[in-house]
Design a protein around this motif. Structure first.
Motif, short mmCIF file in Angstrom:
data_model
loop_
_atom_site.label_atom_id
_atom_site.label_comp_id
_atom_site.label_asym_id
_atom_site.label_seq_id
_atom_site.Cartn_x
_atom_site.Cartn_y
_atom_site.Cartn_z
N ASP A 209 0.01 7.67 -30.24
CA ASP A 209 0.03 6.95 -29.62
C ASP A 209 0.41 7.23 -27.47
O ASP A 209 1.18 6.26 -27.70
CB ASP A 209 0.75 5.54 -30.16
N HIS B 180 -1.49 7.13 -25.50
CA HIS B 180 -2.11 5.73 -24.36
C HIS B 180 -2.11 6.26 -22.66
O HIS B 180 -0.88 5.44 -22.28
CB HIS B 180 -1.06 4.43 -24.80
N ASP C 16 -5.17 7.47 -30.76
CA ASP C 16 -4.96 5.98 -29.75
C ASP C 16 -4.39 7.01 -28.00
O ASP C 16 -3.18 6.51 -27.45
CB ASP C 16 -3.84 4.99 -29.53
N HIS D 209 -8.02 2.06 -29.55
CA HIS D 209 -8.01 2.17 -27.69
C HIS D 209 -9.13 3.24 -28.05
O HIS D 209 -10.02 2.81 -27.14
CB HIS D 209 -6.99 2.17 -27.33
N HIS E 35 -4.92 6.32 -38.81
CA HIS E 35 -4.11 5.87 -37.50
C HIS E 35 -3.99 4.78 -37.60
O HIS E 35 -2.36 4.89 -37.07
CB HIS E 35 -5.17 5.86 -35.91
N HIS F 71 0.02 3.39 -34.94
CA HIS F 71 -0.87 2.13 -34.85
C HIS F 71 0.70 1.34 -34.29
O HIS F 71 0.21 0.73 -33.28
CB HIS F 71 -1.82 1.60 -35.66
N HIS G 186 3.67 1.81 -32.79
CA HIS G 186 4.70 2.93 -32.20
C HIS G 186 5.60 2.28 -32.85
O HIS G 186 6.73 2.66 -31.98
CB HIS G 186 3.99 1.80 -31.04
FE LIG Z 1 -1.74 1.64 -30.23
#
Ligand SMILES: [Fe+2]
Length: 242
Positions: free
Chosen positions: A8, A10, A36, A64, A117, A151, A153
């Motif tokens: 993640d 991001h 992500d 995402h 994920h 996923h 976090h």
């Molecule tokens: Fe995420």
């Protein structure tokens, strides 16, 4: 062999580069990206390019990544996440989208380690593993001794046969005959109350999984979020680790 697992990310370039600097210092051999790469923060294109240059052993598709690379309806996303997905669609290239669209929902490395994920019971439905009941559903589809996921976090580990429930770990020594589901936490938007970026190092020969937390320039990332006009909440939450 040492793998660095990046979960993640991001679109947080400051966190990503800080984590990779640490991984290089540790001397990792290969990178694995748990999905992500984009969403929430302001550097999706930079992070995509950076991850591609790392030439990872595997890159898994996150929700995402999927929504930013398609025009799928955003029903089910919270308003800030949906806003960030729409912004990301405008701020990555067609080439980035084509690359994201090819990412698999799951992968198996050397018949020993599964990567996903969200969950193994429904990898494309983006369910969350918060507790041992969610973990149990995923374990039913896990054919390898170890599965890494992301996923939520939140870095936690479950052991199907060892009674580890929602255990926040720093270092795990994997026992033979056990079955582990290990969340690697988040590089770019941690949600366990600790704002430092998460980096997991997996050494299969030593049967060891280590979680490192790396401070990075949060203010610089927040400044970019505000300049991009992304939701203020996306900036605030980075400092809170929520
Ligand atoms: Fe995420």
């Amino acid at each position: 062999m040492k793998y660095a697992l990046l979960g993640d990310i991001h679109a947080n370039y400051e966190a990503l580069t800080a984590v990779v600097e640490k991984a290089e210092e540790i001397g990792v051999d290969r990178y694995i990206c748990m999905g992500d790469i984009v969403g929430y923060n302001a550097d999706p294109a930079e992070c995509l390019e950076f991850v591609r240059r790392l030439d990872p052993e595997a890159v898994i598709r996150g929700n995402h990544d999927e929504y930013a690379s398609t025009n799928n309806d955003l029903m089910g996303f919270n308003p800030q996440a949906a806003w960030a997905v729409e912004w990301t669609r405008e701020n990555i290239t067609d080439d980035h989208k084509a690359w994201l669209k090819k990412l698999p929902y799951q992968a198996v490395l050397n018949a020993k380690v599964t990567l996903v994920h969200a969950t193994l019971d429904m990898p494309s439905k983006w369910g969350y593993i918060f507790d041992k009941w969610n973990a149990e559903a995923s374990f039913n589809y896990q054919r390898t001794p170890v599965c890494f996921c992301g996923h939520t976090h939140v870095p936690v580990a479950f052991d199907k046969f060892g009674g580890i429930d929602t255990d926040h770990y720093r270092e795990l020594v994997l026992a033979p005959g056990h079955k582990y589901l290990i969340n690697v936490g988040s590089v770019g938007q941690p949600r366990d109350g600790n704002p430092d970026a998460a980096l997991v190092i997996y050494s299969p020969e030593e049967r060891k999984v280590e979680l490192h937390r790396i401070p990075y320039d949060i203010a610089a990332c927040q400044e970019k979020i505000r300049r991009a006009g992304l939701p203020e909440r996306c900036a605030v939450r980075l400092a809170e680790g929520r």
